[in-house]
Motif scaffolding. Sequence first.
Motif, PDB file in Angstrom:
ATOM      1  N   VAL A 190       0.856  -1.188   0.000  1.00  0.00           N
ATOM      2  CA  VAL A 190       0.000   0.000   0.000  1.00  0.00           C
ATOM      3  C   VAL A 190       0.890   1.235   0.000  1.00  0.00           C
ATOM      4  CG1 VAL A 190      -1.800   1.269   1.232  1.00  0.00           C
ATOM      5  CG2 VAL A 190      -1.786  -1.237   1.277  1.00  0.00           C
ATOM      6  N   THR A 191       0.598   2.177  -0.881  1.00  0.00           N
ATOM      7  CA  THR A 191       1.382   3.411  -0.949  1.00  0.00           C
ATOM      8  C   THR A 191       0.561   4.665  -0.668  1.00  0.00           C
ATOM      9  OG1 THR A 191       1.018   3.603  -3.334  1.00  0.00           O
ATOM     10  CG2 THR A 191       2.990   2.395  -2.615  1.00  0.00           C
ATOM     11  N   ARG A 192      -0.750   4.538  -0.589  1.00  0.00           N
ATOM     12  CA  ARG A 192      -1.613   5.701  -0.385  1.00  0.00           C
ATOM     13  C   ARG A 192      -2.342   5.614   0.949  1.00  0.00           C
ATOM     14  NH1 ARG A 192      -3.012   8.644  -4.719  1.00  0.00           N
ATOM     15  NH2 ARG A 192      -3.505  10.138  -3.061  1.00  0.00           N
ATOM     16  N   ILE A 193      -2.450   6.751   1.626  1.00  0.00           N
ATOM     17  CA  ILE A 193      -3.119   6.803   2.930  1.00  0.00           C
ATOM     18  C   ILE A 193      -4.586   6.386   2.836  1.00  0.00           C
ATOM     19  CG2 ILE A 193      -3.881   8.359   4.775  1.00  0.00           C
ATOM     20  CD1 ILE A 193      -1.238   9.871   4.417  1.00  0.00           C
ATOM     21  N   THR A 213       8.322  11.388  16.680  1.00  0.00           N
ATOM     22  CA  THR A 213       6.974  11.445  17.239  1.00  0.00           C
ATOM     23  C   THR A 213       5.944  11.881  16.193  1.00  0.00           C
ATOM     24  OG1 THR A 213       7.663  13.602  18.150  1.00  0.00           O
ATOM     25  CG2 THR A 213       7.539  11.754  19.668  1.00  0.00           C
ATOM     26  N   THR A 214       6.337  12.753  15.285  1.00  0.00           N
ATOM     27  CA  THR A 214       5.386  13.184  14.256  1.00  0.00           C
ATOM     28  C   THR A 214       5.020  12.043  13.326  1.00  0.00           C
ATOM     29  OG1 THR A 214       6.199  15.465  14.347  1.00  0.00           O
ATOM     30  CG2 THR A 214       4.990  14.819  12.372  1.00  0.00           C
ATOM     31  N   ILE A 215       6.013  11.301  12.830  1.00  0.00           N
ATOM     32  CA  ILE A 215       5.700  10.227  11.892  1.00  0.00           C
ATOM     33  C   ILE A 215       5.010   9.057  12.588  1.00  0.00           C
ATOM     34  CG2 ILE A 215       8.005   9.190  12.057  1.00  0.00           C
ATOM     35  CD1 ILE A 215       5.571   9.189   9.036  1.00  0.00           C
ATOM     36  N   ILE A 216       5.425   8.715  13.808  1.00  0.00           N
ATOM     37  CA  ILE A 216       4.767   7.606  14.502  1.00  0.00           C
ATOM     38  C   ILE A 216       3.325   7.978  14.829  1.00  0.00           C
ATOM     39  CG2 ILE A 216       4.776   6.146  16.558  1.00  0.00           C
ATOM     40  CD1 ILE A 216       6.972   5.475  14.566  1.00  0.00           C
ATOM     41  N   ASN A 217       3.102   9.228  15.210  1.00  0.00           N
ATOM     42  CA  ASN A 217       1.729   9.686  15.446  1.00  0.00           C
ATOM     43  C   ASN A 217       0.883   9.511  14.184  1.00  0.00           C
ATOM     44  OD1 ASN A 217      -0.496  11.784  15.468  1.00  0.00           O
ATOM     45  ND2 ASN A 217       0.259  12.048  17.550  1.00  0.00           N
ATOM     46  N   SER A 271       4.975   7.633  -0.035  1.00  0.00           N
ATOM     47  CA  SER A 271       6.004   8.584  -0.448  1.00  0.00           C
ATOM     48  C   SER A 271       6.070   9.739   0.548  1.00  0.00           C
ATOM     49  CB  SER A 271       5.677   9.137  -1.838  1.00  0.00           C
ATOM     50  OG  SER A 271       4.484   9.931  -1.772  1.00  0.00           O
ATOM     51  N   VAL A 272       7.113  10.536   0.431  1.00  0.00           N
ATOM     52  CA  VAL A 272       7.238  11.722   1.289  1.00  0.00           C
ATOM     53  C   VAL A 272       6.070  12.669   1.058  1.00  0.00           C
ATOM     54  CG1 VAL A 272       8.634  13.770   1.766  1.00  0.00           C
ATOM     55  CG2 VAL A 272       9.745  11.551   1.456  1.00  0.00           C
ATOM     56  N   ASP A 273       5.709  12.887  -0.199  1.00  0.00           N
ATOM     57  CA  ASP A 273       4.597  13.798  -0.505  1.00  0.00           C
ATOM     58  C   ASP A 273       3.280  13.289   0.050  1.00  0.00           C
ATOM     59  OD1 ASP A 273       6.300  15.507  -1.808  1.00  0.00           O
ATOM     60  OD2 ASP A 273       5.860  14.716  -3.815  1.00  0.00           O
ATOM     61  N   GLU A 274       3.126  11.978   0.132  1.00  0.00           N
ATOM     62  CA  GLU A 274       1.899  11.416   0.680  1.00  0.00           C
ATOM     63  C   GLU A 274       1.790  11.692   2.174  1.00  0.00           C
ATOM     64  OE1 GLU A 274      -1.709   9.080   0.331  1.00  0.00           O
ATOM     65  OE2 GLU A 274      -0.414  10.105  -1.110  1.00  0.00           O
ATOM     66  N   SER A 289       5.499  -0.760   8.104  1.00  0.00           N
ATOM     67  CA  SER A 289       5.604   0.475   7.328  1.00  0.00           C
ATOM     68  C   SER A 289       7.067   0.750   7.013  1.00  0.00           C
ATOM     69  CB  SER A 289       4.989   1.660   8.091  1.00  0.00           C
ATOM     70  OG  SER A 289       5.757   1.969   9.238  1.00  0.00           O
ATOM     71  N   ILE A 290       7.306   1.280   5.829  1.00  0.00           N
ATOM     72  CA  ILE A 290       8.644   1.709   5.421  1.00  0.00           C
ATOM     73  C   ILE A 290       8.548   3.164   5.002  1.00  0.00           C
ATOM     74  CG2 ILE A 290      10.480   1.471   3.726  1.00  0.00           C
ATOM     75  CD1 ILE A 290       9.942  -1.470   3.593  1.00  0.00           C
ATOM     76  N   PHE A 291       9.258   4.009   5.739  1.00  0.00           N
ATOM     77  CA  PHE A 291       9.244   5.437   5.405  1.00  0.00           C
ATOM     78  C   PHE A 291      10.482   6.085   5.990  1.00  0.00           C
ATOM     79  CE2 PHE A 291       8.028   9.906   6.220  1.00  0.00           C
ATOM     80  CZ  PHE A 291       7.717  10.276   4.917  1.00  0.00           C
ATOM     81  N   PHE A 292      11.394   6.563   5.115  1.00  0.00           N
ATOM     82  CA  PHE A 292      12.546   7.305   5.602  1.00  0.00           C
ATOM     83  C   PHE A 292      12.114   8.746   5.792  1.00  0.00           C
ATOM     84  CE2 PHE A 292      16.431   9.698   5.567  1.00  0.00           C
ATOM     85  CZ  PHE A 292      17.217   8.950   6.425  1.00  0.00           C
ATOM     86  N   ASN A 293      12.165   9.185   7.037  1.00  0.00           N
ATOM     87  CA  ASN A 293      11.515  10.426   7.451  1.00  0.00           C
ATOM     88  C   ASN A 293      12.443  11.628   7.286  1.00  0.00           C
ATOM     89  OD1 ASN A 293       9.648  12.112   8.580  1.00  0.00           O
ATOM     90  ND2 ASN A 293       9.870  11.371  10.667  1.00  0.00           N
ATOM     91  N   PRO A 294      12.188  12.504   6.326  1.00  0.00           N
ATOM     92  CA  PRO A 294      13.114  13.627   6.104  1.00  0.00           C
ATOM     93  C   PRO A 294      13.132  14.639   7.236  1.00  0.00           C
ATOM     94  CG  PRO A 294      11.149  13.884   4.752  1.00  0.00           C
ATOM     95  CD  PRO A 294      11.070  12.519   5.362  1.00  0.00           C
ATOM     96  N   ILE A 295      12.078  14.725   8.046  1.00  0.00           N
ATOM     97  CA  ILE A 295      12.082  15.732   9.115  1.00  0.00           C
ATOM     98  C   ILE A 295      12.842  15.254  10.341  1.00  0.00           C
ATOM     99  CG2 ILE A 295       9.929  16.745   8.294  1.00  0.00           C
ATOM    100  CD1 ILE A 295       8.554  15.547  10.762  1.00  0.00           C
TER     101      ILE A 295
END
Length: 287
Positions: free
Chosen positions: A4-7, A129-133, A94-97, A54-60
Amino acid sequence: MEIVTRIPRMRMLAPRLKRDGKKLALIPTMSALHDGHASLIRRAQIIADVVVVSIFFNPIHFQQGDEFEVPTRDLARDAELVANKGVDVLFAPSVDEIYPEDFLTYVTTDILDCRLCGANQPNYFRGVTTIINKLINIVQPHFTLVGQKDAQQSIIIRRMVRDLSMDTEVVICPTVRGSDGLVISSRNASLNPAERRAALVLYRGLQRAQELVEREGVREAATLTEAVRQVLETEPLVRPEYVALVDMENLNPLTTLADDSESLLALAAHVGQVRLTDNIVLSTGTT
């Protein structure tokens, strides 16, 4: 396994996966999956019926000038790995998502963000905390699994979930080490053979402190942290950043091992150009 790539798709899928009273577990990762992640998957399959990785490299996490490089994401490799482990869903937005252009809202845990690793990485735990939230809000898992390897991160996530009354149970799983004692981490791939041998001193230092507690009854933080530093100093390639004894709730510095509770002995060090962390949990009742 579904990728899955979309929220919106994940929001539709999660309730279907949880129907009929099934328990759902979330394992958040930043790609480059390894045996440590596999251990989280095994634990999730024991306590839950459905597993989402989930796989997401978090830029923030990072700011300009940070030493960390964004890893190359090999989604096909990671998807094959988790599929072979029996994972039900791989959520790889994606990051934009996750962070649309007008994104403005961040989550912090105040003083916990600034301690230990946060002292030199001011944005990192705000990013955690932002991405896990966001992931918990999207997936709505009964369980969220994280590793003791990243002790500060685990404590911060648990605190955020408690403080914000989030409907998930944070499960902190044991650190996974190689046969030589080195923590299994994606950063190990950046070590050359000499650096990898030198990195073994991190765990040896922590073990030395544990020996002092168990065999000699040492409780003073200064004695324990100095013992760790002395071991680290035996390796020229290792440059300690910090060694600290803190409580397991607020990461407050301790002067002595806490009575009737566990204390965290944590360290960070640079081995060559690679920054590594490690930790153990100590208690006065350790046998």
